[in-house]
Design an enzyme around this catalytic site. Structure first.
Site, PDB file in Angstrom:
ATOM      1  N   THR A 107       0.646  -1.367   0.308  1.00 29.25           N
ATOM      2  CA  THR A 107       0.267  -0.176  -0.218  1.00 29.25           C
ATOM      3  C   THR A 107       0.908   1.365   0.268  1.00 29.25           C
ATOM      4  OG1 THR A 107      -1.221   1.272   1.788  1.00 29.25           O
ATOM      5  CG2 THR A 107       0.279  -0.371   2.459  1.00 29.25           C
ATOM      6  N   ASP A 108      -0.303   2.766  -0.609  1.00 30.16           N
ATOM      7  CA  ASP A 108       1.029   3.706  -0.461  1.00 30.16           C
ATOM      8  C   ASP A 108       1.339   3.983   0.728  1.00 30.16           C
ATOM      9  OD1 ASP A 108      -1.380   4.048  -0.047  1.00 30.16           O
ATOM     10  OD2 ASP A 108      -1.849   6.136  -1.863  1.00 30.16           O
ATOM     11  N   GLU A 109       0.699   3.987   1.997  1.00 31.23           N
ATOM     12  CA  GLU A 109       0.603   4.507   3.325  1.00 31.23           C
ATOM     13  C   GLU A 109       1.638   3.716   4.162  1.00 31.23           C
ATOM     14  OE1 GLU A 109      -3.201   3.050   5.264  1.00 31.23           O
ATOM     15  OE2 GLU A 109      -4.301   3.271   3.624  1.00 31.23           O
TER      16      GLU A 109
ATOM     17  N   TYR B 188      -1.103  -0.277  11.078  1.00 33.27           N
ATOM     18  CA  TYR B 188      -1.512  -1.301   9.879  1.00 33.27           C
ATOM     19  C   TYR B 188      -0.175  -1.260   8.790  1.00 33.27           C
ATOM     20  CZ  TYR B 188      -3.122  -1.464   5.306  1.00 33.27           C
ATOM     21  OH  TYR B 188      -3.024  -1.934   4.131  1.00 33.27           O
TER      22      TYR B 188
ATOM     23  N   LYS C 115       2.088  -3.082   7.112  1.00 31.63           N
ATOM     24  CA  LYS C 115       2.784  -3.849   5.616  1.00 31.63           C
ATOM     25  C   LYS C 115       4.686  -3.698   5.129  1.00 31.63           C
ATOM     26  CE  LYS C 115      -0.056  -4.386   3.263  1.00 31.63           C
ATOM     27  NZ  LYS C 115      -0.288  -5.943   2.916  1.00 31.63           N
TER      28      LYS C 115
HETATM   29  P1  NAD Z   1      -9.489  -7.274   2.876  1.00 32.53           P
HETATM   30  O1  NAD Z   1      -9.536  -7.108   4.508  1.00 32.53           O
HETATM   31  O2  NAD Z   1     -11.009  -7.004   2.235  1.00 32.53           O
HETATM   32  O3  NAD Z   1      -9.172  -8.801   2.750  1.00 32.53           O
HETATM   33  C1  NAD Z   1      -8.200  -9.542   3.824  1.00 32.53           C
HETATM   34  C2  NAD Z   1      -8.390 -10.955   3.253  1.00 32.53           C
HETATM   35  O4  NAD Z   1      -7.923 -11.801   3.991  1.00 32.53           O
HETATM   36  C3  NAD Z   1      -9.873 -11.220   3.934  1.00 32.53           C
HETATM   37  O5  NAD Z   1     -10.953 -12.240   3.395  1.00 32.53           O
HETATM   38  C4  NAD Z   1      -9.422 -11.966   5.190  1.00 32.53           C
HETATM   39  O6  NAD Z   1      -9.939 -13.237   5.334  1.00 32.53           O
HETATM   40  C5  NAD Z   1      -7.990 -12.488   4.299  1.00 32.53           C
HETATM   41  N1  NAD Z   1      -6.783 -12.659   5.726  1.00 32.53           N
HETATM   42  C6  NAD Z   1      -7.212 -12.748   6.870  1.00 32.53           C
HETATM   43  N2  NAD Z   1      -6.577 -12.772   7.603  1.00 32.53           N
HETATM   44  C7  NAD Z   1      -5.246 -13.645   7.243  1.00 32.53           C
HETATM   45  C8  NAD Z   1      -5.028 -15.272   7.439  1.00 32.53           C
HETATM   46  N3  NAD Z   1      -3.914 -15.165   7.621  1.00 32.53           N
HETATM   47  N4  NAD Z   1      -5.206 -15.899   6.745  1.00 32.53           N
HETATM   48  C9  NAD Z   1      -5.567 -16.036   5.719  1.00 32.53           C
HETATM   49  N5  NAD Z   1      -6.201 -15.057   4.857  1.00 32.53           N
HETATM   50  C10 NAD Z   1      -6.455 -13.544   5.775  1.00 32.53           C
HETATM   51  O7  NAD Z   1      -8.741  -6.495   2.315  1.00 32.53           O
HETATM   52  P2  NAD Z   1      -8.852  -5.730   1.546  1.00 32.53           P
HETATM   53  O8  NAD Z   1      -8.814  -4.252   1.014  1.00 32.53           O
HETATM   54  O9  NAD Z   1      -8.979  -6.830  -0.281  1.00 32.53           O
HETATM   55  O10 NAD Z   1      -6.564  -5.837   0.722  1.00 32.53           O
HETATM   56  C11 NAD Z   1      -6.005  -6.851   0.167  1.00 32.53           C
HETATM   57  C12 NAD Z   1      -4.601  -6.277   0.167  1.00 32.53           C
HETATM   58  O11 NAD Z   1      -4.150  -5.125  -0.965  1.00 32.53           O
HETATM   59  C13 NAD Z   1      -4.388  -6.278   1.364  1.00 32.53           C
HETATM   60  O12 NAD Z   1      -2.807  -6.023   1.689  1.00 32.53           O
HETATM   61  C14 NAD Z   1      -3.490  -4.757   1.333  1.00 32.53           C
HETATM   62  O13 NAD Z   1      -2.716  -3.942   2.305  1.00 32.53           O
HETATM   63  C15 NAD Z   1      -3.771  -3.937   0.842  1.00 32.53           C
HETATM   64  N6  NAD Z   1      -4.341  -3.188  -0.142  1.00 32.53           N
HETATM   65  C16 NAD Z   1      -5.393  -2.590   0.496  1.00 32.53           C
HETATM   66  C17 NAD Z   1      -6.141  -0.895   0.090  1.00 32.53           C
HETATM   67  C18 NAD Z   1      -6.791  -0.385   0.327  1.00 32.53           C
HETATM   68  O14 NAD Z   1      -7.443   0.515  -0.751  1.00 32.53           O
HETATM   69  N7  NAD Z   1      -8.242  -1.624   0.244  1.00 32.53           N
HETATM   70  C19 NAD Z   1      -5.214   0.056  -1.163  1.00 32.53           C
HETATM   71  C20 NAD Z   1      -4.049  -0.969  -0.993  1.00 32.53           C
HETATM   72  C21 NAD Z   1      -3.215  -1.913  -0.537  1.00 32.53           C
HETATM   73  P1  TYD Z   2     -10.190   4.150   5.048  1.00 32.87           P
HETATM   74  O1  TYD Z   2     -11.778   3.863   3.896  1.00 32.87           O
HETATM   75  O2  TYD Z   2     -10.452   3.516   5.832  1.00 32.87           O
HETATM   76  O3  TYD Z   2      -8.987   3.898   4.102  1.00 32.87           O
HETATM   77  P2  TYD Z   2      -7.110   4.556   4.774  1.00 32.87           P
HETATM   78  O4  TYD Z   2      -7.951   4.644   6.173  1.00 32.87           O
HETATM   79  O5  TYD Z   2      -6.483   3.718   4.446  1.00 32.87           O
HETATM   80  O6  TYD Z   2      -6.733   5.675   3.790  1.00 32.87           O
HETATM   81  O7  TYD Z   2     -10.387   5.543   5.088  1.00 32.87           O
HETATM   82  C1  TYD Z   2     -10.439   6.859   3.941  1.00 32.87           C
HETATM   83  C2  TYD Z   2     -10.062   8.017   4.561  1.00 32.87           C
HETATM   84  O8  TYD Z   2     -11.912   8.120   5.257  1.00 32.87           O
HETATM   85  C3  TYD Z   2      -9.971   8.438   5.700  1.00 32.87           C
HETATM   86  O9  TYD Z   2      -9.160  10.587   5.833  1.00 32.87           O
HETATM   87  C4  TYD Z   2     -10.430   8.128   6.505  1.00 32.87           C
HETATM   88  C5  TYD Z   2     -11.858   9.102   6.666  1.00 32.87           C
HETATM   89  N1  TYD Z   2     -13.639   8.002   6.911  1.00 32.87           N
HETATM   90  C6  TYD Z   2     -13.562   8.990   8.031  1.00 32.87           C
HETATM   91  O10 TYD Z   2     -13.628  10.306   8.007  1.00 32.87           O
HETATM   92  N2  TYD Z   2     -15.231   8.119   8.214  1.00 32.87           N
HETATM   93  C7  TYD Z   2     -15.103   6.971   8.484  1.00 32.87           C
HETATM   94  O11 TYD Z   2     -16.012   6.441   9.022  1.00 32.87           O
HETATM   95  C8  TYD Z   2     -14.186   6.285   7.831  1.00 32.87           C
HETATM   96  C9  TYD Z   2     -14.115   4.895   7.885  1.00 32.87           C
HETATM   97  C10 TYD Z   2     -12.910   6.139   7.126  1.00 32.87           C
END
Ligand code: NAD
Ligand code: TYD
Length: 337
Positions: free
Chosen positions: A126-128, A153, A157
């Protein structure tokens, strides 16, 4: 036959990736490995579960014996590693599970990949991990930006990214790390800002905005993330990091107002609540390196958010089943104060 292990394929992005790959590469075997935590859901895969080249494996990625047994049996060519604890707010209340899954789990997978051999390990990050940027629209995260994670988090990562890098440098493991901006799209768990807002507005409930709502995120439709990973899997240079983002910077307030307007509801639904601890100000990606590899996103924020809102309107059954379960307790605890 190409064997691909997708970890976290019951989650939001991994789930979209599984379906994207099955459609695009009918000759590949896709193994979805997921422990089915609160964020995992298999109902999204009902239409594919009987396909001959799709397999589901329920395993915790930090279970070394389980992982080794599976790697020995299936001989994976590619590992695309999504499985993680992914929600910043949950990492603030319970950091330990983030270290266990995101750091220890990744290391267990790296050991198995090293021992049993693979063509490529794509680590989805992630970019975070870069920390945050000031509100200066001319600055962006590049692959050379130092890692300065601010939340448990993003720290977990970043730690896993460093292990992936080390396995390349030390053991010559063929790896890539991708660092994507915030995703949105179908099957996004409704604890994250966009699906939380859509589901609550559709139910005429208030939308909690942390702080003043001016924090900025760089949004990418999940399908554009999938196509980027597909490209990196097949064309990425071993050991390289690729940032993924489409220049869709929006304040949280802009995002929420767009959703409210599209659904024809009132901005009075917006409720300002206590700010998130350590709330990152701004994320913004410079995707030049990935574009040079041949990637271009297909959605603008406007087309992507319209498609996503319509998907939530059409798939109320899916998200209603989620917000009626464990999620209810989570929501009450998270937003009580
Ligand atoms: P999500 O939380 O929707 O899904 C995570 C999945 O991992 C779930 O299905 C969960 O059951 C599984 N999981 C958790 N712990 C586990 C374990 N111990 N063993 C096996 N499976 C396990 O997450 P997401 O939003 O789909 O993100 C997926 C990946 O992409 C993550 O690595 C996250 O850091 C990265 N990512 C997410 C975003 C975003 O905006 N959501 C952006 C950039 C990168
Ligand atoms: P989120 O979807 O949790 O993603 P991330 O924290 O990984 O960027 O949050 C996106 C943005 O929205 C973040 O600046 C936090 C804000 N946010 C709210 O203002 N209210 C909320 O209830 C949530 C979940 C997030």
């Amino acid at each position: 036959m190409v064997n691909i292990l997708v970890t976290g394929g019951a989650g939001f992005i991994g789930g979209n990736f599984v379906q994207y790959m099955l459609k695009k590469y009918p000759s590949y075997n896709i193994y979805n490995m997921d422990y089915l935590t609160y964020a995992g859901d298999l109902t999204k895969h009902e239409a594919i579960e009987n396909m001959e080249n799709y397999f589901f494996l329920k395993v915790d990625i930090s279970n070394r014996d389980g992982i080794n047994t599976i790697f020995k049996e299936y001989k994976f060519d590619f590992v695309v590693h999504f499985a993680a604890e992914s929600h910043v707010d949950r990492s603030i209340t319970d950091p330990g599970i983030f270290v266990q899954t995101n750091v220890v789990g990744t290391q267990v997978l790296l050991d198995a990949a090293k021992q049993f051999g693979i063509t490529k390990f794509v680590h989805v990050s992630t970019d975070e991990v870069y920390g945050d940027l000031e509100f200066d629209p001319t600055t962006f995260f590049t692959e050379d930006t130092p890692l300065q994670p601010n939340s448990p988090y993003s720290a977990s990562k970043a730690s896993s990214d460093l292990l992936v890098r080390a396995y390349h440098e030390t053991f010559d493991l063929p790896v890539n790390i991708t660092r994507c901006s915030n995703n949105y799209g179908p099957y996004h768990f409704p604890e994250k800002l966009i699906p939380l807002t859509i589901s609550r507005v559709l139910n005429d409930q208030t939308v909690p905005i942390y702080g003043d709502g001016r924090n900025i995120r760089d949004w990418l439709h999940v399908i554009d993330h999938c196509s980027a990973i597909d490209l990196v899997m097949h064309k990425g240079i071993n050991g390289e990091v690729y940032n993924i983002g489409g220049h869709n910077e929006r304040t949280n307030l802009e995002v929420v107002k767009t959703i409210i307007k599209t659904l024809g509801k009132s901005e009075e639904l917006i409720e300002y609540v206590t700010d998130r601890l350590g709330h990152d100000k701004r994320y913004a990606i410079n995707p030049t390196k990935l574009e040079q590899l041949g990637w271009n996103p297909t959605y603008t924020f406007e087309t992507g958010i319209a498609q996503t809102i319509q998907w939530y309107v059409d798939n109320k059954k899916w998200w209603e089943q989620i917000i009626s379960g464990e999620y209810k307790n989570y929501f009450e605890k998270q937003y009580t104060n």
